[in-house]
Write an enzyme that holds these catalytic residues in place. Sequence first.
Site, PDB file in Angstrom:
ATOM      1  CG  ASP A  41     -18.412 -11.843  47.867  1.00 15.57           C
ATOM      2  OD1 ASP A  41     -19.438 -11.974  47.192  1.00 15.57           O
ATOM      3  OD2 ASP A  41     -17.298 -11.526  47.388  1.00 15.57           O
TER       4      ASP A  41
ATOM      5  CG  ASP B 114     -16.012  -5.277  50.686  1.00 14.82           C
ATOM      6  OD1 ASP B 114     -15.112  -4.425  50.673  1.00 14.82           O
ATOM      7  OD2 ASP B 114     -15.804  -6.483  50.860  1.00 14.82           O
TER       8      ASP B 114
ATOM      9  CG  ASN C 163     -13.480  -6.251  47.748  1.00 18.13           C
ATOM     10  OD1 ASN C 163     -12.683  -6.036  48.648  1.00 18.13           O
ATOM     11  ND2 ASN C 163     -14.570  -6.958  47.925  1.00 18.13           N
TER      12      ASN C 163
ATOM     13  CG  ASP D  52      -9.749  -8.030  53.680  1.00 16.13           C
ATOM     14  OD1 ASP D  52     -10.765  -7.866  54.376  1.00 16.13           O
ATOM     15  OD2 ASP D  52      -9.768  -8.020  52.431  1.00 16.13           O
TER      16      ASP D  52
HETATM   17  C1  GLA Z   1     -13.205  -7.950  51.006  1.00 15.85           C
HETATM   18  C2  GLA Z   1     -13.558  -7.719  52.457  1.00 15.85           C
HETATM   19  C3  GLA Z   1     -13.688  -9.050  53.163  1.00 15.85           C
HETATM   20  C4  GLA Z   1     -14.755  -9.868  52.492  1.00 15.85           C
HETATM   21  C5  GLA Z   1     -14.425 -10.023  51.025  1.00 15.85           C
HETATM   22  C6  GLA Z   1     -15.572 -10.679  50.280  1.00 15.85           C
HETATM   23  O1  GLA Z   1     -11.930  -8.456  50.869  1.00 15.85           O
HETATM   24  O2  GLA Z   1     -12.620  -6.910  53.068  1.00 15.85           O
HETATM   25  O3  GLA Z   1     -13.993  -8.856  54.523  1.00 15.85           O
HETATM   26  O4  GLA Z   1     -15.994  -9.249  52.661  1.00 15.85           O
HETATM   27  O5  GLA Z   1     -14.163  -8.782  50.397  1.00 15.85           O
HETATM   28  O6  GLA Z   1     -15.320 -10.783  48.933  1.00 15.85           O
END
Ligand code: GLA
Length: 726
Positions: free
Chosen positions: A364, A475, A477, A545
Site C-alpha cells: 500500500d 486486498d 480492507n 495481519d
Molecule cells: C491490509 C493488509 C496488509 C497491508 C495493509 C495495507 O491490512 O492485510 O497486509 O497490505 O492492508 O494497507
Amino acid sequence: MITYNEQQKSFLLTGKGYSYAFFINQMNTLQHLHYGAPIFPSDMSHLYKIGSGDTQTPNPENFNRNLSFDYTPSEFGFYARGDYREPSAVIARKDGGQMSCFTYVSHEIFDGAPQLKGMPHARKGDKTLAVTVRDECTPVEITLFYTVSEDSTVLVRNASYKNVGDEPVQLKRAFSFCFDLPGGYEYKRMCLGGAWAFERQPSVVPVSHGVTRLQSIRGNSSHQTNPFIGILKEDCNEDSGECYSVALCYSGSYVLATDWAFNQRLRIHGGVSDFNFSWQLEKGEEFITPQAFLNYSANGLGELSRGYADFMRDYVIVPRFVRAPRPIVVNNWEATYFDFNNEKLFPIIDAAAELGVDTFVLDDGWFGKRDDDKSGLGDWFVNEKKLEGGLKTVINRCKEKGLKFGLWFEPEMISEDSDLYRAHPDYAIKMEGVTPVRSRNQLVLDFTRQEVVDHVYNVISKVLRENDISYVKWDMNRSITEMYTPSLPAERQGEFQHRFILGVFNLAERLTGDFPHIFFEGCAGGGGRFDAGMLYYFAQFWTSDDTDAYERTKIQWGTSFIAPLSTMSCHVSACPNHQTGRITPISSRAAIASLGPTGYELDLSILSEEEKEAVKQQIIDYKQVSELILNGDLYRHRTTLDGGEYFFVTVVSKDKSQAYAVGLRTHGSPCDFDHYVQIKGLDPDKIYHIPELDITASGKSLAGYGVLLRRMPDFGGWTWHINQVK
Ligand code: GLA
C-alpha cells in the site's frame, strides 16, 4: 457413482468414503434417506423401508389427518405445507403469497460438473445428478445439483431457481442445499470464528434445539465467521469419530443454519444470506446459487480436513498455480508502512536478493496521493513524488538484482480524497441524505454497477500491461454496511449484496484470466475473505495481519480445517511483533512461517549479520520442504488453542516417504523430563530417520511411543525433517 432405482424412485450417490441417498416419496417430494458412511446398493431397500414408513412420510390419501411434512427428512425444505421448520427457499408470487411445496418433475445424470458462469465453482467432477422440482404454489422450478467424484470426499451441491410462469416472482430466500440428519441430540457444531488479526479460531459447542445461524451480513465472508460449519458426532475428535462439514464456495454475505427440531432431526442448510435479501425473477429468468462443498469423514477431523485440502487443490484452486513453486517474497508493509521512497526500498530489494528471496512486493502507498489511509484509493497510477522515476525504477532495480516484482491493489475501494471520487462521487456506495459510514477512512465502490467494475478493470489492467509485474496482492480492507445502490429500483434493493460479490468475481475472473502469467494473492485486512470462492481465483491468501508466531499457530491451525497449507501465505516479521509486541526467536518465526507459502515482512536491510545468515539458511531449508507444503497431507497433533502448551503438526508426502514436523512451545518448564510427542501420518511399516534428533525408528514407533521433546525456551520452535530410510 450415481444410481437411480426405478422401483424405489431412489437416488444413491457415492464418493470417496461416503454415500448420500434420497428418494421421491408418496407425496412426490424429495425425502432425505442417508448421508454418511458408504452403503451398498443392496442396503437401499432397508433405508427405503424406513424412509417410506408411516412415521416419516405424509400419506397422500389422508394428508390432513396423518403426519405432516414436519416429520419428513427433507432434501430441500419448503414452507407452509405443514413443515414448521425453516425452509430452504422462500418464494413470493405476485400477490404476495409465499407458500411452497416442491414436487418432483424430472432428473438427469450426466458426466462432469456444472460450470457456473460468473461464480467460482468446482472445476470438474465425475458425475452430476440434476433433480428438478416444481413449486406447486408459485411458478418456479428448482433444480438441485449434486456432483460426486470417486477420488474426493466432497459432494458438491447447489440449486438453480427458474421462473417458468408469466408473472414475476421474488425470491426471499434462495439457499443452495439442505439435508436433515437423524438424531440431532448426537451432534456438536463447529465454527471458525474470530476477528481481525484473530481469524478462524475453532470452537465446538453442542447443537441446541431451535435454529442457530452462522452468518455474515458484511458483504464479505468475514474475519468474524468463516463460511464453514462442522457437524460433529459427540465422540468425534481429531483422529476418530464421524463428522460432516459444509464450506461455501462463496465470498459474500452468507448463512449456514442448523435446526434441531422437535422430531430430533438436525436440518443443515444455507447459501446466500437471506438478511435483507430478495431477488426478482422475471419470466424465464434463472437464479443460480453458490456451490456448497459438503464433506464427510468417518475418522475424525484430521481426515475431514485432508479431504478438503485434496479437493481444493484438485478441483477448485487455479490449476496453473496450485502445484507451482510459490515465490518467496519480501513485502515492505511492516518494514515501511506508507513512508517509503526509492532510498528506503532499494536496500530492502538488495538485501532480499542477497539472502535468496525471489520476489519483492510493493504494498500500500505507491499510488495516487497516499501517505496514510485517508486518501488515494481508486487512483491506480504511480505517485512519482514518492517513487521518483515511477514503478519502472523500482522494477528495474528488482530486475538488476534478479528479483521479480509484485504490487498491491485494493480494487473495491475508494477514498473521498481521490481523483476518482472527485470525478465520480456516485461510484461510492452511499444513500442520498445519509452520511456514508467510513471504515479505515474509506468507502466501498458500488460493484453492483458494471460500469464501475469496468472502470476498475481498465485502470488496473493498464498498470499490469505497462509494467513487468509477476505478482499481485489483491486486498479488501473493510466490510459493507450500507447495502444500497441508486442503480436498482426499490423492489430490487435486496439484490445488492449478491450483485456486489458478483461484481468482485467478475473483476477477479477478468484480471486473472487476462493476465494468466501473474500470480494473484488474495487478502482482506489479513484473512477476512479466506474462503473457497476466493481460492478459485487466488491460489493463496494472506492468512492474517497478525504475524506473531504464537498467534499464527492458532490462526493457521484453524485455517487448516478448510484449506491446504499451500494457500496460507505466511511471513516472518520483525520483533517485537507489530501486532502483539511479543518477542519470539527468529527460528520459531521461520518455523511457523514455513507452514505455507513463505516470505518476509520486515526490513531485511537492517538485520544483523547473524540474522541475515539465519534468513539465508531458512530459505535454503524452505526450498527443501516446499514440495511437501504444496502437496503433502497435514496431520494436526497439538494445539495452542484453549491454553495448550505447544503446537505441533506434521506434513507427510502422499507416498509417506518424507515428512516435515513443525512445533512451537509456548513456555519452557523446569519439569520437562519425560515429554513425548507422537508423530502421526507415517507408514507404520517404514523406517524413518530424523537427522535433527538422530533418531531412526519405524513409523509405528514414532506414532506410538513418540519422541522426546527437549527442554526449550519460551516460544521455542522446532522443525524436523523425517525421511524414509527403509
Ligand atoms: C491490509 C493488509 C496488509 C497491508 C495493509 C495495507 O491490512 O492485510 O497486509 O497490505 O492492508 O494497507
